[in-house]
Design a protein around this motif. Sequence first.
Motif, PDB file in Angstrom:
ATOM      1  N   SER A  75       0.808  -1.200  -0.036  1.00  0.00           N
ATOM      2  CA  SER A  75       0.107   0.028  -0.171  1.00  0.00           C
ATOM      3  C   SER A  75       0.747   1.236  -0.042  1.00  0.00           C
ATOM      4  N   GLY A  76       1.899   1.125   0.906  1.00  0.00           N
ATOM      5  CA  GLY A  76       2.632   2.665   0.768  1.00  0.00           C
ATOM      6  C   GLY A  76       1.901   3.973   1.296  1.00  0.00           C
ATOM      7  N   ARG A  77       2.762   4.416   2.588  1.00  0.00           N
ATOM      8  CA  ARG A  77       2.038   5.374   3.303  1.00  0.00           C
ATOM      9  C   ARG A  77       2.027   6.505   2.721  1.00  0.00           C
ATOM     10  N   ASP A  78       2.765   6.929   1.651  1.00  0.00           N
ATOM     11  CA  ASP A  78       2.698   8.219   0.903  1.00  0.00           C
ATOM     12  C   ASP A  78       3.426   8.170  -0.433  1.00  0.00           C
ATOM     13  N   GLN A  79       3.415   9.100  -1.173  1.00  0.00           N
ATOM     14  CA  GLN A  79       4.200   9.293  -2.358  1.00  0.00           C
ATOM     15  C   GLN A  79       5.579   8.609  -2.100  1.00  0.00           C
ATOM     16  N   ASP A  80       6.452   9.066  -1.305  1.00  0.00           N
ATOM     17  CA  ASP A  80       7.584   8.779  -1.154  1.00  0.00           C
ATOM     18  C   ASP A  80       7.893   7.251  -1.061  1.00  0.00           C
ATOM     19  N   HIS A  81       7.019   6.733  -0.163  1.00  0.00           N
ATOM     20  CA  HIS A  81       7.276   5.405   0.037  1.00  0.00           C
ATOM     21  C   HIS A  81       6.861   4.429  -1.110  1.00  0.00           C
ATOM     22  N   ARG A  82       5.802   4.806  -1.897  1.00  0.00           N
ATOM     23  CA  ARG A  82       5.279   4.183  -3.102  1.00  0.00           C
ATOM     24  C   ARG A  82       6.423   4.295  -4.024  1.00  0.00           C
ATOM     25  N   GLU A  83       6.998   5.442  -4.381  1.00  0.00           N
ATOM     26  CA  GLU A  83       8.076   5.646  -5.230  1.00  0.00           C
ATOM     27  C   GLU A  83       9.381   4.568  -4.775  1.00  0.00           C
ATOM     28  N   TRP A  84       9.659   4.640  -3.504  1.00  0.00           N
ATOM     29  CA  TRP A  84      10.926   3.864  -3.114  1.00  0.00           C
ATOM     30  C   TRP A  84      10.506   2.449  -3.230  1.00  0.00           C
ATOM     31  N   ALA A  85       9.300   1.860  -2.884  1.00  0.00           N
ATOM     32  CA  ALA A  85       8.905   0.519  -3.100  1.00  0.00           C
ATOM     33  C   ALA A  85       8.657   0.070  -4.533  1.00  0.00           C
ATOM     34  N   THR A  86       8.301   0.925  -5.432  1.00  0.00           N
ATOM     35  CA  THR A  86       8.416   0.690  -6.907  1.00  0.00           C
ATOM     36  C   THR A  86       9.844   0.574  -7.324  1.00  0.00           C
ATOM     37  N   GLU A  87      10.579   1.331  -7.046  1.00  0.00           N
ATOM     38  CA  GLU A  87      11.974   1.211  -7.374  1.00  0.00           C
ATOM     39  C   GLU A  87      12.812  -0.183  -6.734  1.00  0.00           C
ATOM     40  N   LEU A  99       2.992  -2.813 -10.948  1.00  0.00           N
ATOM     41  CA  LEU A  99       2.107  -1.677 -11.416  1.00  0.00           C
ATOM     42  C   LEU A  99       1.942  -0.702 -10.139  1.00  0.00           C
ATOM     43  N   SER A 100       2.410   0.581 -10.584  1.00  0.00           N
ATOM     44  CA  SER A 100       2.453   1.481  -9.409  1.00  0.00           C
ATOM     45  C   SER A 100       1.475   2.565  -9.705  1.00  0.00           C
ATOM     46  N   PHE A 101       0.595   3.080  -8.419  1.00  0.00           N
ATOM     47  CA  PHE A 101      -0.235   4.131  -8.635  1.00  0.00           C
ATOM     48  C   PHE A 101       0.326   5.308  -7.751  1.00  0.00           C
ATOM     49  N   LEU A 102       1.015   6.311  -8.396  1.00  0.00           N
ATOM     50  CA  LEU A 102       1.700   7.224  -7.890  1.00  0.00           C
ATOM     51  C   LEU A 102       1.041   8.671  -8.515  1.00  0.00           C
ATOM     52  N   ASP A 103       1.461   9.652  -7.717  1.00  0.00           N
ATOM     53  CA  ASP A 103       0.945  11.244  -8.302  1.00  0.00           C
ATOM     54  C   ASP A 103       2.082  11.395  -8.938  1.00  0.00           C
ATOM     55  N   ASP A 104       2.062  12.633  -9.542  1.00  0.00           N
ATOM     56  CA  ASP A 104       3.188  13.209 -10.446  1.00  0.00           C
ATOM     57  C   ASP A 104       4.595  12.851  -9.905  1.00  0.00           C
ATOM     58  N   ILE A 105       5.227  12.150 -10.857  1.00  0.00           N
ATOM     59  CA  ILE A 105       6.553  11.934 -10.394  1.00  0.00           C
ATOM     60  C   ILE A 105       7.709  12.715 -11.003  1.00  0.00           C
ATOM     61  N   ALA A 106       8.661  13.172 -10.220  1.00  0.00           N
ATOM     62  CA  ALA A 106       9.739  14.075 -10.832  1.00  0.00           C
ATOM     63  C   ALA A 106      10.546  13.419 -11.981  1.00  0.00           C
TER      64      ALA A 106
END
Length: 137
Positions: A75-87, A99-106
């Motif tokens: 699930s990931g707590r926030d955007q940073d955790h989801r980005e890290w988990a994806t990588e 499959l990742s559900f992220l907000d806009d990524i840098a």
Amino acid sequence: MRHNYQQHPESLFAESWTTGAEVEIGNTRFAEALPRLHSLALRTSEWITVIGGSRDVIARLVAAGVSRTRIRWVSGRDQDHREWATEQALLAGTSSLVLSFLDDIAPRMEQRLKMASKVSHTHSFVFNELPSSTPLH
């Protein structure tokens, strides 16, 4: 192979690649991507990793024919955790599909995910928004 999805609900901006120079750009909906996701999932017995998302996403994958026993959901707590988990999921090389559900990524994070996908030869889809389970009127 990696796909980026953003813009309006359930729609995607897609960019894909393999170890060669194949690039695909287009617009589609999450539901329209399910047959392709199912096809990719059938190619191996490795995990299908979903990062972020919702129970509805898992239910749609199962309804499309992906075995629930092969899906792991972070699930990931926030955007940073989801980005890290994806990588990390990409670098681990234990998933056939991420499959990742992220907000806009840098742009820098996008490049990191792109490189991780390429190095591990893992198919990756990044969706900007969750698919809606009910029609919006």
